[in-house]
Design a protein around this motif. Structure first.
Motif, PDB file in Angstrom:
ATOM      1  N   GLU A 189     132.920  15.373 -65.690  1.00 21.14           N
ATOM      2  CA  GLU A 189     134.300  14.911 -65.855  1.00 21.14           C
ATOM      3  C   GLU A 189     134.331  13.544 -66.529  1.00 21.14           C
ATOM      4  N   ILE A 190     133.387  12.687 -66.174  1.00 17.51           N
ATOM      5  CA  ILE A 190     133.313  11.368 -66.825  1.00 17.51           C
ATOM      6  C   ILE A 190     133.001  11.525 -68.307  1.00 17.51           C
ATOM      7  N   LEU A 191     132.082  12.441 -68.621  1.00 16.11           N
ATOM      8  CA  LEU A 191     131.669  12.637 -70.012  1.00 16.11           C
ATOM      9  C   LEU A 191     132.778  13.234 -70.865  1.00 16.11           C
ATOM     10  N   LEU A 192     133.734  13.890 -70.247  1.00 10.91           N
ATOM     11  CA  LEU A 192     134.890  14.376 -71.012  1.00 10.91           C
ATOM     12  C   LEU A 192     135.674  13.199 -71.591  1.00 10.91           C
ATOM     13  N   SER A 193     135.699  12.093 -70.850  1.00  9.75           N
ATOM     14  CA  SER A 193     136.420  10.899 -71.305  1.00  9.75           C
ATOM     15  C   SER A 193     135.533   9.969 -72.124  1.00  9.75           C
ATOM     16  N   THR A 194     134.248   9.902 -71.757  1.00 11.51           N
ATOM     17  CA  THR A 194     133.325   8.987 -72.445  1.00 11.51           C
ATOM     18  C   THR A 194     132.045   9.738 -72.816  1.00 11.51           C
ATOM     19  N   PRO A 195     132.103  10.622 -73.815  1.00  9.84           N
ATOM     20  CA  PRO A 195     130.945  11.465 -74.146  1.00  9.84           C
ATOM     21  C   PRO A 195     129.716  10.690 -74.631  1.00  9.84           C
ATOM     22  N   ASN A 196     129.917   9.450 -75.064  1.00  5.57           N
ATOM     23  CA  ASN A 196     128.793   8.662 -75.574  1.00  5.57           C
ATOM     24  C   ASN A 196     128.245   7.666 -74.554  1.00  5.57           C
ATOM     25  N   ALA A 197     128.570   7.879 -73.297  1.00  7.67           N
ATOM     26  CA  ALA A 197     128.071   6.982 -72.241  1.00  7.67           C
ATOM     27  C   ALA A 197     126.624   7.350 -71.919  1.00  7.67           C
ATOM     28  N   TRP A 198     125.687   6.611 -72.503  1.00 11.24           N
ATOM     29  CA  TRP A 198     124.262   6.955 -72.355  1.00 11.24           C
ATOM     30  C   TRP A 198     123.788   6.827 -70.913  1.00 11.24           C
ATOM     31  N   LEU A 238     132.556   9.232 -56.316  1.00  8.71           N
ATOM     32  CA  LEU A 238     132.503  10.547 -55.667  1.00  8.71           C
ATOM     33  C   LEU A 238     131.159  11.219 -55.946  1.00  8.71           C
ATOM     34  N   CYS A 239     130.671  11.058 -57.154  1.00  9.30           N
ATOM     35  CA  CYS A 239     129.353  11.610 -57.515  1.00  9.30           C
ATOM     36  C   CYS A 239     128.273  11.096 -56.569  1.00  9.30           C
ATOM     37  N   GLU A 240     128.235   9.784 -56.359  1.00  3.34           N
ATOM     38  CA  GLU A 240     127.180   9.209 -55.523  1.00  3.34           C
ATOM     39  C   GLU A 240     127.323   9.626 -54.064  1.00  3.34           C
ATOM     40  N   LEU A 241     128.549   9.819 -53.625  1.00  2.99           N
ATOM     41  CA  LEU A 241     128.744  10.338 -52.257  1.00  2.99           C
ATOM     42  C   LEU A 241     128.180  11.749 -52.137  1.00  2.99           C
ATOM     43  N   TYR A 242     128.430  12.576 -53.140  1.00  5.48           N
ATOM     44  CA  TYR A 242     127.892  13.933 -53.126  1.00  5.48           C
ATOM     45  C   TYR A 242     126.358  13.915 -53.164  1.00  5.48           C
ATOM     46  N   VAL A 243     125.796  13.046 -53.971  1.00  8.02           N
ATOM     47  CA  VAL A 243     124.333  12.954 -54.056  1.00  8.02           C
ATOM     48  C   VAL A 243     123.755  12.573 -52.702  1.00  8.02           C
ATOM     49  N   SER A 244     124.399  11.640 -52.024  1.00  9.98           N
ATOM     50  CA  SER A 244     123.895  11.184 -50.721  1.00  9.98           C
ATOM     51  C   SER A 244     123.903  12.313 -49.689  1.00  9.98           C
ATOM     52  N   GLN A 245     124.738  13.336 -49.941  1.00 10.07           N
ATOM     53  CA  GLN A 245     124.812  14.485 -49.041  1.00 10.07           C
ATOM     54  C   GLN A 245     124.029  15.688 -49.561  1.00 10.07           C
ATOM     55  N   GLY A 246     123.324  15.503 -50.681  1.00  9.64           N
ATOM     56  CA  GLY A 246     122.545  16.597 -51.252  1.00  9.64           C
ATOM     57  C   GLY A 246     123.388  17.658 -51.922  1.00  9.64           C
ATOM     58  N   LEU A 247     124.626  17.337 -52.270  1.00 10.05           N
ATOM     59  CA  LEU A 247     125.528  18.289 -52.932  1.00 10.05           C
ATOM     60  C   LEU A 247     125.452  18.059 -54.438  1.00 10.05           C
ATOM     61  N   TYR A 248     124.359  18.518 -55.025  1.00 10.56           N
ATOM     62  CA  TYR A 248     124.062  18.159 -56.412  1.00 10.56           C
ATOM     63  C   TYR A 248     124.995  18.825 -57.425  1.00 10.56           C
ATOM     64  N   GLU A 249     125.385  20.070 -57.190  1.00 11.56           N
ATOM     65  CA  GLU A 249     126.285  20.733 -58.131  1.00 11.56           C
ATOM     66  C   GLU A 249     127.620  20.005 -58.220  1.00 11.56           C
ATOM     67  N   GLN A 250     128.130  19.576 -57.084  1.00 12.42           N
ATOM     68  CA  GLN A 250     129.384  18.833 -57.070  1.00 12.42           C
ATOM     69  C   GLN A 250     129.218  17.486 -57.774  1.00 12.42           C
ATOM     70  N   ALA A 251     128.056  16.849 -57.564  1.00  9.06           N
ATOM     71  CA  ALA A 251     127.789  15.566 -58.226  1.00  9.06           C
ATOM     72  C   ALA A 251     127.729  15.742 -59.745  1.00  9.06           C
ATOM     73  N   GLU A 252     127.084  16.823 -60.178  1.00  8.32           N
ATOM     74  CA  GLU A 252     127.011  17.093 -61.618  1.00  8.32           C
ATOM     75  C   GLU A 252     128.402  17.286 -62.206  1.00  8.32           C
ATOM     76  N   PHE A 253     129.262  17.984 -61.470  1.00  7.71           N
ATOM     77  CA  PHE A 253     130.631  18.208 -61.936  1.00  7.71           C
ATOM     78  C   PHE A 253     131.347  16.871 -62.147  1.00  7.71           C
ATOM     79  N   CYS A 254     131.157  15.934 -61.229  1.00  2.68           N
ATOM     80  CA  CYS A 254     131.793  14.624 -61.348  1.00  2.68           C
ATOM     81  C   CYS A 254     131.369  13.915 -62.629  1.00  2.68           C
ATOM     82  N   LEU A 255     130.093  13.958 -62.926  1.00  2.82           N
ATOM     83  CA  LEU A 255     129.609  13.289 -64.135  1.00  2.82           C
ATOM     84  C   LEU A 255     130.084  14.000 -65.395  1.00  2.82           C
ATOM     85  N   ILE A 291     137.499   7.018 -64.116  1.00  2.00           N
ATOM     86  CA  ILE A 291     136.041   7.129 -64.240  1.00  2.00           C
ATOM     87  C   ILE A 291     135.328   6.517 -63.045  1.00  2.00           C
ATOM     88  N   GLU A 292     135.802   5.367 -62.609  1.00  6.18           N
ATOM     89  CA  GLU A 292     135.164   4.681 -61.474  1.00  6.18           C
ATOM     90  C   GLU A 292     135.163   5.556 -60.222  1.00  6.18           C
TER      91      GLU A 292
END
Length: 214
Positions: free
Chosen positions: A75-84, A56-73, A50-51
């Motif tokens: 993936e996190i929600l698959l493991s922790t769906p209740n992470a508010w 990786l999400c924040e690196l993508y955001v810093s480059q304006g690659l939002y779709e890739q950043a969304e994909f990363c999150l 998850i870490e």
């Protein structure tokens, strides 16, 4: 130091702590592309880290690659769906990415959904309510503009209308967010515990009031 890490990993690529230190060093050297590639390799070996997905999400955001950043999150929600906090972060990225596309409605609607989910999981979550207020206000403005006779709504947008909350629902959500945020700032003032976060909330509420009065 980077060469030393490379030598260690050549001998044993499975040493995760060394791989992560190497990634941190690459980022400190502003070698973001190399850091992204290193994180992708790490996640291929450890897809539930998850870490690393968050980094990786924040690196993508810093480059304006939002779709890739969304994909990363996602993936996190698959493991922790209740992470508010992750639900809220996904809402923020969707909100930001909406401004980069022509048809914003569906993306903003998904942003609203994510913020709603974050406060459903954690009642009173300031970041969730702040985002919900921003996203509902923006989506209402977009819907008003698209309803003008001279607006050009694409067929893809019209096909997505069923997934977009009604104006009445959005207004209700916006009022609810405003009420909670107002109460949070009131309590902060009463307890003399104001923070930069509550200051941002006050600015948002003041701006919203000014817009309504125009």
């Amino acid at each position: 130091m980077l060469r030393r890490y490379d030598e260690i990993l050549d001998e044993d690529p499975a040493i995760t702590p060394v791989r992560k230190r190497r990634i941190a060093l690459l980022r400190s050297l502003a070698r973001e592309a190399d850091a992204v590639n290193a994180l992708i390799e790490l996640l291929e070996a450890s897809p539930t880290d998850i870490e690393s997905w968050a980094e990786l999400c924040e690196l993508y955001v810093s480059q304006g690659l939002y779709e890739q950043a969304e994909f990363c999150l996602e993936e996190i929600l698959l493991s922790t769906p209740n992470a508010w906090n992750i639900q809220a972060r996904l809402g923020e990225i969707l909100y930001t990415s909406a401004s980069t596309i022509q048809d914003q409605s569906a993306t903003l609607a998904e942003s609203v959904h994510r913020f709603c989910r974050s406060i459903e999981l954690c009642d009173g979550y300031l970041r969730g309510y702040y985002g919900l207020k921003l996203a509902t206000d923006k989506l209402l403005a977009v819907l008003r503009d698209s309803a003008r006779p001279d607006s050009h709504t694409s067929s893809s947008s019209r096909n997505q209308e069923s997934a977009i909350p009604s104006v009445e629902t959005l207004q209700k959500l916006g009022r609810s967010a405003t009420s909670v945020l107002t109460e949070i700032t009131r309590k902060a003032k009463l307890n003399q515990s104001q923070s930069p976060d509550t200051a941002f909330v006050e600015d948002l509420l003041e701006l919203s009031t000014m817009k309504r009065q125009r």
